[in-house]
Design a protein around this motif. Structure first.
Motif, PDB file in Angstrom:
ATOM      1  N   ASP A 130       0.835  -1.204   0.000  1.00 28.41           N
ATOM      2  CA  ASP A 130       0.000   0.000   0.000  1.00 28.41           C
ATOM      3  C   ASP A 130       0.869   1.253   0.000  1.00 28.41           C
ATOM      4  N   ALA A 131       1.975   1.203   0.747  1.00 26.19           N
ATOM      5  CA  ALA A 131       2.865   2.370   0.810  1.00 26.19           C
ATOM      6  C   ALA A 131       3.472   2.654  -0.562  1.00 26.19           C
ATOM      7  N   ASP A 132       3.870   1.592  -1.294  1.00 21.81           N
ATOM      8  CA  ASP A 132       4.451   1.788  -2.625  1.00 21.81           C
ATOM      9  C   ASP A 132       3.424   2.351  -3.594  1.00 21.81           C
ATOM     10  N   ILE A 133       2.192   1.835  -3.509  1.00 23.54           N
ATOM     11  CA  ILE A 133       1.130   2.330  -4.398  1.00 23.54           C
ATOM     12  C   ILE A 133       0.853   3.805  -4.117  1.00 23.54           C
ATOM     13  N   ALA A 134       0.834   4.172  -2.825  1.00 21.80           N
ATOM     14  CA  ALA A 134       0.611   5.573  -2.462  1.00 21.80           C
ATOM     15  C   ALA A 134       1.747   6.451  -2.981  1.00 21.80           C
ATOM     16  N   LEU A 135       2.982   5.952  -2.866  1.00 17.41           N
ATOM     17  CA  LEU A 135       4.131   6.724  -3.342  1.00 17.41           C
ATOM     18  C   LEU A 135       4.067   6.921  -4.847  1.00 17.41           C
ATOM     19  N   VAL A 136       3.705   5.876  -5.569  1.00 17.75           N
ATOM     20  CA  VAL A 136       3.596   5.991  -7.022  1.00 17.75           C
ATOM     21  C   VAL A 136       2.563   7.054  -7.393  1.00 17.75           C
ATOM     22  N   GLY A 137       1.426   7.065  -6.674  1.00 17.99           N
ATOM     23  CA  GLY A 137       0.415   8.086  -6.937  1.00 17.99           C
ATOM     24  C   GLY A 137       0.951   9.485  -6.710  1.00 17.99           C
ATOM     25  N   ASP A 138       1.682   9.658  -5.606  1.00 18.02           N
ATOM     26  CA  ASP A 138       2.286  10.971  -5.309  1.00 18.02           C
ATOM     27  C   ASP A 138       3.232  11.403  -6.425  1.00 18.02           C
ATOM     28  N   LEU A 139       4.109  10.463  -6.836  1.00 21.63           N
ATOM     29  CA  LEU A 139       5.124  10.813  -7.822  1.00 21.63           C
ATOM     30  C   LEU A 139       4.522  11.072  -9.197  1.00 21.63           C
ATOM     31  N   GLN A 140       3.464  10.338  -9.545  1.00 15.91           N
ATOM     32  CA  GLN A 140       2.790  10.604 -10.816  1.00 15.91           C
ATOM     33  C   GLN A 140       2.191  12.010 -10.819  1.00 15.91           C
TER      34      GLN A 140
END
Length: 849
Positions: A465-475
């Motif tokens: 979940d943390a990686d998915i959240a980070l990807v959303g932030d970076l996108q």
């Protein structure tokens, strides 16, 4: 000591409140309640009957209370005193009736004033006083002062609107009153020190009084104020005696062990005290005005008064010093578990656990920045000692974020290099890539941004979940940077698409600050569609920022300067200057170069449009200096130089204009070169220069080129061609009702010469502006539809209804229907009245034309 000043506004507020049946003055010890009552009695008591009594300390006997109140009534009314007897079988109800009889027979208004009601320890007397206050005769008023809300059941009076209250906010000294107090006490303090004293005391009367006593004769008043806190001996003694020493053991433990927090709720207090029931204690402390204040509407979170918190921390160090690091670690764990990383890092730092603080800050610094907490990240970073902060590889990313926020771009490069050399995970490398993207944008290295955007992370199934959240932030960050870069490169359709996608993604992932950033730039990116849409999007960005408390943050500077440019374009120069001033306040001197360039450009355009050419030139020069510091080229930089050349020529600086033009090359400078030719008396050469202006240029650029060509034709005697060119320019300007090009080129004389035009309403607006007026509202307003507004704008002209129908390419019937609706909606009976009302509502030009 606060009695040195009269506080007229506060005393007047009490006198207004005293017109109610009952007034309750409730505030902590030392808030000035008794002083207020005495000032009111002195200033408003002349000719009034006031029965004034103070409850004696720890008054437990109902009989003595009522005897004292009855005595105060006798003193106020002047009636013959009949002393009640003191008996074991005291009849409280009979005493209530006797007091009511005495005040009811007075025959004129009377005020019962009861001070220090918190000292009344008799529940029986409190019940009897409730009965008295709810049965007061007409023209009898009561004022009750107490440290805590009294145990009186006055809800019926409140519902009936017969209960007034004066609480802590009204009793606090204002900053102006603090300065007046210092001046009256003849204590010289600089303005900043006086403001600090007011902030430290929070306007608490006793705190100010104690400070003034200590300041009298102090060799260094400013230093005293800087160090003044709850640990000051006089303040500490007062608060110990009046507040802390009066609390039971469990309450003292809660106050001391939670004093190291900036704010506390019941759950966190339970953790730090190892006991349950903290919610109830905190609520009771606030109700008792014990220097505990709720900071949210649901009364869940609380804080302590500045001076009281200082005393509690001093007492905690004195009595439980060994427990303090563990308390900080407990608090840090709780804040981390509740997604409050800034507080968690702060407490780890206070506990001296620098490695844990560094890890936590590194993990959350990007997320905090995306939530608009860049300032907090920088402050937490500064709190690390040099040995633990500067050399920590874990903090390199944090240093880079702080560097980018402060525009220390060379430092950011160095810290990002350190971070990348120690990046051990894919997530950390993605964060560094996102920061490098921002670095390229802030440097104006636009081509690098576009290249690096291909490295956008994409969602991958199976991640945490943390990686998915980070990807959303970076996108979302990448879409913002790409959209801004495309906007400054004038690839506006692409910029609009990416910024819309970025705003939508930021909204989906719960990043409102990032959403505001996208929307703030989206306004500029939308100008190619219409000014109305661009304005709407700027206003949406500013409204969203205001909703979150960011209306004074640089994040909305792009929206503010875009609004300034829009109003400049439509001839609303005063409104444009208002938004420009706001944009200048929001744009830091070292801020993003693209926004700074736009601020200087709009400032120059506004000055030039008003004919202040010499004032416009420094702004254009400043915009060029910003461009010189960018690695790439801002797409508006050529327009800046072109406008500078034209403004030099129009301002009589012909040689300077020629010198600037010598270093400029390209189709973007055709109009500027034509202006130089015109200023030099060569209209034919001006026409030749204008042939270089492509039809793919922006709408404002094409309007300006046609107007300069018309001026050249006019000078050559080709008035027919000049009229055709002006009509073309008006057609281009009609959609957004652009007025700026006409004002900058000095085309007013050409417009006045037009005998026929299909843009009569726009011409009226333009002439109004160039003669010093203001244009009509360029957007639909009020109840009028857009079609009705178009018809309304023709009513000030000399055109007949059939001629208006011809101009608008609609039937006469349609025009007649619109005019009937206009008359009805504006409350007008004829054309003249409709025009007058339209001007009052700013739907039409002011009429100077």
């Amino acid at each position: 000591m606060p009695d040195l000043i009269e506080r007229r506004d506060l005393v007047a507020a009490l006198d207004r409140a005293a017109r109610s049946r009952v007034t309750v003055v409730s505030a902590p010890a030392g808030s000035g309640k008794t002083s207020l009552l005495c000032l009111w009695r002195d200033q408003y008591g002349r000719g009034r009957r006031i029965a004034f009594m103070s409850v004696r300390p720890e008054q437990l006997d109902a009989q003595l209370f009522w005897h004292a109140l009855l005595g105060a009534v006798y003193d106020a009314t002047g009636a013959d005193r009949v002393e009640p007897s003191t008996t074991p079988g005291f009849d409280g109800q009979a005493m209530v009736d006797r007091v009511l009889s005495e005040i009811g027979s007075a025959g004129e208004p009377i005020y019962l004033v009861i001070d220090d009601l918190h000292e009344l320890g008799s529940a029986e007397a409190a019940d009897q006083l409730t009965a008295l206050l709810t049965r007061l005769p007409p023209r009898v008023h009561a004022i009750v002062a107490t440290r805590r809300l009294p145990p009186l059941r006055l809800h019926r009076l409140r519902l009936a609107g017969e209960l007034a209250e004066i609480r802590v906010p009204q009793l606090r000294f204002t900053e102006a009153e603090t300065r007046e107090l210092l001046a009256t006490a003849r204590i010289p303090l600089p303005d900043d020190a006086a403001a600090t004293l007011h902030q430290r005391t929070e306007g608490w009367a006793a705190g100010l009084g104690l400070a003034v006593l200590s300041l009298a004769g102090h060799p260094d008043p400013a230093r005293f104020v800087a160090e003044f806190s709850g640990s000051d001996r006089t303040v500490a003694e007062y608060l110990m005696a009046e507040i802390l020493d009066r609390q039971p053991a469990d309450v003292r433990r809660l106050l001391l062990r939670t004093s190291l927090l900036d704010r506390v709720d019941g759950e966190l207090a339970d953790l730090l005290t190892g006991a349950a029931g903290s919610d109830r204690i905190l609520l009771e402390l606030e109700d008792a005005n014990a220097f505990v204040v709720s900071v949210d509407a649901t009364r869940t979170w609380f804080r302590y008064h500045n001076l009281f918190a200082g005393l509690l921390r001093l007492e905690l160090r004195r009595t439980q010093n060994a427990d303090i690091p563990a308390l900080h670690r407990l608090a840090a764990r709780w804040f981390a578990e509740h997604a409050l990383p800034a507080d968690a890092v702060r407490h780890l730092q206070a506990a001296g656990d620098w490695p844990a603080a560094a890890r936590l800050l590194a993990d959350h610094s990007l997320s905090m920045t995306l939530d608009g907490q860049g300032g907090s990240v920088a402050a937490l970073l500064r709190a690390f000692p040099a040995r633990a902060g500067a050399r920590s590889p874990e903090l390199a990313v944090v240093h880079a974020i702080a560097d980018l926020d402060r525009m220390h771009l060379d430092d950011a490069v160095a810290h990002l290099a350190i971070a990348r050399s120690h990046a051990g995970t894919t997530a950390s490398r993605m964060v560094i890539t996102a920061l490098e993207l921002l670095l390229a944008r802030l440097r104006g290295h636009f081509s690098a941004v576009v290249e690096q955007a291909d490295a956008l992370p994409s969602p991958v199934t199976g991640r945490s979940d943390a990686d998915i959240a980070l990807v959303g932030d970076l996108q979302a960050v990448a879409l913002l940077n790409l959209g801004v870069t495309e906007a400054w490169s004038m690839r506006l359709p692409a910029a609009e698409r990416h910024l819309l996608d970025g705003a939508a993604l930021a909204r989906d992932i719960g990043r409102p600050y990032l959403e505001v950033a996208c929307l703030a730039h989206l306004g500029f990116a939308s100008t190619f569609r219409s000014f109305a849409l661009a304005r709407q999007r700027c206003e949406e960005a500013i409204a969203l920022a205001a909703h979150h408390g960011w209306e004074a943050e640089p994040v909305i500077a792009p929206a503010a300067v875009t609004l300034a440019g829009i109003f400049a374009g439509t001839g609303e120069f005063d409104r444009g200057e208002q938004w420009l001033a706001r944009a200048e306040r929001l744009t830091r001197a070292e801020g993003e170069p693209g926004t700074r360039l736009l601020v200087h450009l709009v400032a120059g355009l506004l000055a030039a449009a008003r004919g202040h050419h010499r004032e416009a030139l420094p702004e254009f020069a400043a915009a060029r200096r910003v461009q010189a510091g960018m690695a790439g080229e801002h797409a508006l930089s050529a327009r800046v130089t072109a406008w500078m050349i034209a403004t030099q020529a129009r301002g009589g600086l012909l040689e300077e204009a020629k010198a600037t033009l010598e270093h400029a090359a390209g189709d973007e400078f055709g109009t500027a070169a034509a202006v130089v030719r015109l200023a030099g008396g060569d209209p034919a050469g001006a026409r030749e220069e204008l042939r270089k202006v492509p039809e793919t240029a922006s709408v404002p650029a094409r309007i300006e080129a046609r107007l300069v060509a018309a001026l050249a034709g006019w000078e050559l005697g080709d008035k027919a061609a000049a009229g055709t060119l002006v009509e073309d320019a008006l057609t281009l300007a009609e959609q957004d009702r652009l007025i700026l090009p006409f004002a900058m080129t000095g085309a007013g004389e050409l417009l006045e010469s037009l005998r026929e035009t299909s843009h009569a309403a726009l011409v009226a607006d333009i002439l109004d502006v160039v003669r010093g007026g203001a244009p009509a509202n360029p957007l639909p307003a009020g109840e009028l539809s857009p079609s009705e507004l178009r018809v309304l704008r023709y009513l000030p002209t000399n055109l007949t209804r059939p001629e208006i129908a011809g101009q608008l390419s609609v039937s006469l019937n349609t025009v007649n229907t619109h005019i009937r609706h206009i008359y009805a909606k504006l409350g007008a009976t004829d054309r003249t009245a409709a025009v007058r009302r339209g001007r009052e509502l700013r739907l039409l030009a002011s009429g100077r034309a």
